[in-house]
Motif scaffolding. Structure first.
Motif, short mmCIF file in Angstrom:
data_model
loop_
_atom_site.label_atom_id
_atom_site.label_comp_id
_atom_site.label_asym_id
_atom_site.label_seq_id
_atom_site.Cartn_x
_atom_site.Cartn_y
_atom_site.Cartn_z
N UNK A 35 3.73 -15.26 -6.59
CA UNK A 35 4.34 -14.99 -7.89
C UNK A 35 4.36 -13.48 -8.04
N UNK A 36 5.51 -12.88 -7.75
CA UNK A 36 5.51 -11.43 -7.60
C UNK A 36 5.86 -10.72 -8.89
N UNK A 37 5.08 -9.66 -9.22
CA UNK A 37 5.48 -8.81 -10.34
C UNK A 37 5.55 -7.35 -9.87
N UNK A 38 6.02 -7.17 -8.63
CA UNK A 38 6.17 -5.83 -8.07
C UNK A 38 7.35 -5.11 -8.73
N UNK A 39 7.25 -3.78 -8.78
CA UNK A 39 8.39 -2.97 -9.20
C UNK A 39 9.50 -3.10 -8.14
N UNK A 40 10.74 -2.90 -8.53
CA UNK A 40 11.85 -3.16 -7.59
C UNK A 40 11.74 -2.41 -6.26
N UNK A 41 11.18 -1.19 -6.27
CA UNK A 41 11.17 -0.42 -5.02
C UNK A 41 9.82 -0.48 -4.30
N UNK A 42 8.93 -1.44 -4.71
CA UNK A 42 7.60 -1.52 -4.11
C UNK A 42 7.70 -1.76 -2.59
N UNK A 77 5.73 -0.27 1.20
CA UNK A 77 5.47 -1.01 2.44
C UNK A 77 6.47 -0.66 3.55
N UNK A 78 7.58 -0.02 3.17
CA UNK A 78 8.58 0.32 4.17
C UNK A 78 9.28 -0.88 4.75
N UNK A 79 9.40 -1.96 3.97
CA UNK A 79 10.11 -3.16 4.45
C UNK A 79 11.23 -3.50 3.46
N UNK A 80 12.26 -4.22 3.91
CA UNK A 80 13.30 -4.60 2.93
C UNK A 80 12.73 -5.56 1.89
#
Length: 469
Positions: free
Chosen positions: A81-88, A93-96
Motif C-alpha cells: 500500500x504505497x504512499x510514496x511521493x511521485x518521484x520516490x 531508488x533510481x528505478x522506473x
C-alpha cells in the motif's frame, strides 16, 4: 510507599502521549490507501528531489504535502500500500515507478485528465489523448495582451480587466453590450439646431452637470448583456432633463425596461434599437420611473424568450399629457406617473455648440463607435489605440453605442501636451471605468462622439410643479 515527584509524572505522561500519537499516525499511515491506487495525480511532480529527501527505513517526518494529502520519501513507503511521493522511485531508488504514467496534459503547472474540458477566459480547452492541450482561438473581450500593450504605450488612458466581461468573447461584447442601430441617412441628415454663440462669449475651461445641478444628475445604470443602449442612454438623458427643466420638482430615474418592452415598433428590445423611435415614444406615449418598472436584465439572446411583454400603457388626458392605465409592474410601488418630453432636436457637431447646449440645458445624448479596446477602459482620457492593428481581423471589431455626455474639461499630460475631453456616462454599471463614466478626447470627433448629438426638453407644465412638489 514510593513517591513520584509531580514533574516526573508529567514527563512520563507526556512521553506516553507522544508514543501514542506516533503510533496513531503510524496506524493512520499503515491504513492509508496507497496514493497510486487512487492514481498519482501529479506524475511529473518533483517532491523528494525538490527537498533532497530520501530517508532510510521508516521516518514518519520524511513527508511532504501532496495535493491535499501527504506523501513520503522514506523506504517504508515502498510497500504494497504505497504512499510514496511521485518521484520516490526514480529519484531515491533510481528505478522506473511501478505505476503507468498518468494520462493527461501538463498545463500551467497542473495535470489535467484526458478528454476533460476547461474554460480559459472565453475559450474552451480540451486535453487530447496524446497529451495535447487544445484550445479554441476566439478573441476574448478581456485580452491581457491588449491591456499590457495599452498600459505600456502611453496613450493617455489605463486599461484593465472589468470582471463582468471576463469569459465573454469580443464578438459577444459587440453583440450584447452595445445595441444602438446607426441612424438611417434621413435621420442623420436631420436638421441641426444652430446654437449661436455671440463673438464675446467665452465658455468655461471645465464644466460638470452634477456641479451645476446637484442631485438632479442620475448615476449610470447597467444594461447587462442586453443590447439596449438605445433605451438606456435615452432614459438617462430624459431623466436628467426632466429633473432640470422641472427645477427639481420631479427627479425620476426613468425606466429603460418600459422602452425595451413597449417601444416595439421597428425596435428590437435587447437586440438593438433606434434613437429617433425611442424619443418619439417618450414624446407621444411617455414612460414611468425605473422604480415602478424595473429592468429585468435579459441574459444573452435566447430565441424562445424575446423581450418581456409590455406591462405599462398610457392614455391621453388632454393638452398632450398622458396617464398610466396599469399598475406598476413592481408591485411594491404605487407612483405610476408618466413622464414625457418635447420633440428631440439635433445639435451641430461643433464642440462649442454642444458645450453651450450642455451648460444651459443639461446632459445630451451622443452616438459613438465602440472599438475592441474601449471595453478595457479603466481611467484617463480615451482615444482608440492602434494596438490591434497588427492582429488578424477578428481582433478588430466595432459597433454603435449611445451614451450621455455630462461635461467637459482639459488635462495636461506628463509630456506637457494639453488634451481636451468630454465626460460621459456609460451604461455598463458603476464599477466600469471611472465610476461608470469615462472621458474621451473632445474636438476631433473621436469615435464619432460629436457626429450625432441630441437634446430634448422635459415636458413640464405648471401643474407638474404643483403636483410633484
Amino acid at each position: 510507599m514510593w513517591r513520584c515527584p509531580l514533574g516526573l509524572l508529567l514527563l512520563l505522561l507526556l512521553a506516553g502521549l507522544t508514543v501514542l500519537e506516533a503510533r496513531r499516525s503510524r496506524w493512520r499511515r499503515d491504513l492509508a490507501p496507497g496514493l497510486h491506487l487512487r492514481g498519482i495525480r501529479d506524475a511529473g511532480g518533483r517532491y523528494c528531489q525538490e527537498r533532497d529527501m530520501c530517508c532510510r527505513g521508516r521516518a514518519d517526518d520524511c513527508a511532504l504535502p501532496y495535493l491535499g494529502v501527504t506523501c513520503y520519501c522514506d523506504l517504508f513507503c515502498n510497500r504494497t500500500v504505497s504512499d510514496c511521493c511521485p518521484d520516490f522511485w526514480d529519484f531515491c531508488l533510481g528505478v522506473p515507478p511501478p505505476f503507468p504514467p498518468i494520462q493527461g496534459c501538463m498545463h500551467g503547472g497542473r495535470i489535467y485528465p484526458v478528454f476533460g474540458t476547461y474554460w480559459e477566459n472565453c475559450n474552451r480547452c480540451t486535453c487530447r489523448e496524446n497529451g495535447q492541450w487544445d484550445c479554441d482561438q476566439e478573441p476574448c473581450l478581456v485580452d491581457p495582451d491588449m491591456i499590457n500593450a495599452i498600459n505600456q504605450g502611453n496613450y493617455g488612458w489605463q486599461a484593465g480587466n472589468h470582471s463582468a466581461f471576463w469569459g465573454m468573447t469580443l464578438d459577444e461584447g459587440i453583440r450584447y453590450r452595445l445595441g444602438t442601430i446607426r441612424p438611417s441617412s434621413s435621420v442623420m441628415n436631420m436638421n441641426e439646431i444652430y446654437t449661436v454663440l455671440s463673438p464675446r462669449e467665452v465658455l468655461p475651461e471645465a464644466f460638470e452637470a452634477s456641479e451645476k445641478w446637484p442631485n438632479l444628475i442620475h448615476e449610470p445604470l447597467d444594461q447587462g448583456n442586453c443590447a439596449g443602449s438605445w433605451a438606456f442612454s435615452t432614459a438617462a438623458v430624459a431623466s436628467d432633463r426632466v429633473s432640470i427643466h422641472s427645477l427639481g420638482h420631479m427627479t425620476p430615474v426613468l425606466s429603460p425596461q418600459n422602452l425595451l418592452s413597449c417601444n416595439t415598433h421597428h425596435q428590437q428590445g435587447c437586440r438593438g434599437g433606434h434613437l429617433d423611435s425611442a424619443w418619439w415614444f417618450l414624446r407621444h406615449r411617455g414612460v414611468v420611473s425605473d422604480n415602478c418598472y424595473p429592468f429585468f436584465g435579459r441574459e444573452q439572446d435566447n430565441e424562445a424568450n424575446p423581450a418581456p411583454r409590455c406591462m405599462m400603457h398610457s392614455r391621453p388626458m388632454g393638452r398632450g399629457k398622458r396617464q398610466a392605465t396599469a399598475h406598476c409592474p413592481n408591485g411594491q410601488v404605487d407612483a405610476n406617473d408618466i413622464y414625457q418630453v418635447t420633440p428631440v432636436y439635433r445639435l451641430g457637431s461643433d464642440e462649442k455648440e454642444i458645450m453651450k447646449e450642455l451648460m444651459e440645458n443639461g446632459p445630451v445624448q451622443a452616438l459613438m463607435e465602440v472599438h475592441e479596446d474601449f471595453f478595457l477602459y479603466q481611467r484617463g482620457i480615451y482615444s482608440h489605440t492602434p494596438v490591434s492593428l497588427g492582429r488578424p481581423e477578428p481582433y478588430r471589431r466595432h459597433g454603435t453605442h449611445s451614451v450621455k455626455i455630462t461635461g467637459w474639461g482639459e488635462e495636461t499630460l506628463p509630456g506637457g501636451r494639453t488634451v481636451k475631453y468630454w465626460t460621459a456616462a456609460n451604461s455598463w454599471g458603476p464599477t466600469w471605468g471611472e465610476r461608470g463614466h469615462f472621458r474621451i478626447v473632445r474636438g476631433t470627433n473621436e469615435c464619432d462622439i460629436e457626429s450625432f448629438v441630441l437634446g430634448v426638453w422635459g415636458r413640464v407644465g405648471m401643474e407638474d410643479m404643483r403636483h410633484h412638489h
